[in-house]
Design a protein around this motif. Sequence first.
Motif, PDB file in Angstrom:
ATOM      1  N   ILE A 174       0.855  -1.189   0.000  1.00 38.25           N
ATOM      2  CA  ILE A 174       0.000   0.000   0.000  1.00 38.25           C
ATOM      3  C   ILE A 174       0.887   1.232   0.000  1.00 38.25           C
ATOM      4  CG2 ILE A 174      -1.755   1.270   1.270  1.00 38.25           C
ATOM      5  CD1 ILE A 174      -2.240  -1.543   2.681  1.00 38.25           C
ATOM      6  N   GLU A 175       0.609   2.143  -0.888  1.00 38.01           N
ATOM      7  CA  GLU A 175       1.329   3.414  -0.947  1.00 38.01           C
ATOM      8  C   GLU A 175       0.853   4.289   0.208  1.00 38.01           C
ATOM      9  OE1 GLU A 175       3.324   6.518  -1.158  1.00 38.01           O
ATOM     10  OE2 GLU A 175       3.848   4.969  -2.612  1.00 38.01           O
ATOM     11  N   THR A 232     -10.284   6.815   1.265  1.00 43.95           N
ATOM     12  CA  THR A 232      -9.471   5.679   0.842  1.00 43.95           C
ATOM     13  C   THR A 232      -9.026   4.834   2.025  1.00 43.95           C
ATOM     14  OG1 THR A 232      -8.754   6.921  -1.076  1.00 43.95           O
ATOM     15  CG2 THR A 232      -7.434   5.034  -0.508  1.00 43.95           C
ATOM     16  N   ILE A 233      -8.965   5.392   3.219  1.00 42.84           N
ATOM     17  CA  ILE A 233      -8.550   4.634   4.393  1.00 42.84           C
ATOM     18  C   ILE A 233      -9.492   3.454   4.625  1.00 42.84           C
ATOM     19  CG2 ILE A 233      -8.222   4.724   6.904  1.00 42.84           C
ATOM     20  CD1 ILE A 233      -7.250   7.637   6.484  1.00 42.84           C
ATOM     21  N   CYS A 251      -6.730  -4.775   3.356  1.00 42.80           N
ATOM     22  CA  CYS A 251      -5.788  -5.451   4.257  1.00 42.80           C
ATOM     23  C   CYS A 251      -6.444  -6.635   4.946  1.00 42.80           C
ATOM     24  CB  CYS A 251      -5.250  -4.464   5.289  1.00 42.80           C
ATOM     25  SG  CYS A 251      -4.081  -3.298   4.594  1.00 42.80           S
ATOM     26  N   GLU A 252      -7.697  -6.481   5.344  1.00 38.52           N
ATOM     27  CA  GLU A 252      -8.420  -7.596   5.946  1.00 38.52           C
ATOM     28  C   GLU A 252      -8.475  -8.782   4.976  1.00 38.52           C
ATOM     29  OE1 GLU A 252     -12.181  -5.880   6.960  1.00 38.52           O
ATOM     30  OE2 GLU A 252     -11.385  -4.903   8.757  1.00 38.52           O
ATOM     31  N   GLU A 253      -8.789  -8.480   3.720  1.00 39.66           N
ATOM     32  CA  GLU A 253      -8.855  -9.537   2.696  1.00 39.66           C
ATOM     33  C   GLU A 253      -7.485 -10.179   2.487  1.00 39.66           C
ATOM     34  OE1 GLU A 253     -10.548 -12.065  -0.058  1.00 39.66           O
ATOM     35  OE2 GLU A 253     -11.577 -10.661   1.257  1.00 39.66           O
ATOM     36  N   THR A 311       5.921   4.058   4.013  1.00 41.74           N
ATOM     37  CA  THR A 311       5.652   5.152   4.944  1.00 41.74           C
ATOM     38  C   THR A 311       5.748   6.511   4.281  1.00 41.74           C
ATOM     39  OG1 THR A 311       7.955   5.047   5.652  1.00 41.74           O
ATOM     40  CG2 THR A 311       6.330   3.865   6.984  1.00 41.74           C
ATOM     41  N   SER A 312       6.241   6.571   3.096  1.00 45.08           N
ATOM     42  CA  SER A 312       6.293   7.769   2.262  1.00 45.08           C
ATOM     43  C   SER A 312       7.222   8.837   2.811  1.00 45.08           C
ATOM     44  CB  SER A 312       4.899   8.317   1.997  1.00 45.08           C
ATOM     45  OG  SER A 312       4.122   7.315   1.377  1.00 45.08           O
ATOM     46  N   ASP A 313       6.818   9.601   3.804  1.00 44.61           N
ATOM     47  CA  ASP A 313       7.707  10.590   4.397  1.00 44.61           C
ATOM     48  C   ASP A 313       7.295  10.826   5.846  1.00 44.61           C
ATOM     49  OD1 ASP A 313       5.856  12.898   4.673  1.00 44.61           O
ATOM     50  OD2 ASP A 313       5.918  12.929   2.495  1.00 44.61           O
TER      51      ASP A 313
END
Length: 82
Positions: free
Chosen positions: A29-30, A39-40, A47-49, A61-63
């Motif tokens: 996941i980005e 989108t959360i 994630c559950e799936e 974690t991006s930044d």
Amino acid sequence: MLAYQGTSSVVNYDSCLASLISKTNVFVIEGYLFELPDTIRTITKACEEAHRNGALVAVTTSDVSCIERHYDDFWLVYAPFA
């Protein structure tokens, strides 16, 4: 890394996405997708799936500022499964 969030501004959870996730071994996941409030919910369902089907889930974690803003949400995608 260069990113353009406009291309992923809406991600809906539907049967097509569920089908793809159910067949994956690693689900990435980005982290910047957490910047989009609706989108959360999609990320959480995905994630559950993924966990249900034994896939490894990873979040970029991006930044640092993204982590600070969405720290609890990052853990939300893991907490139910830890």
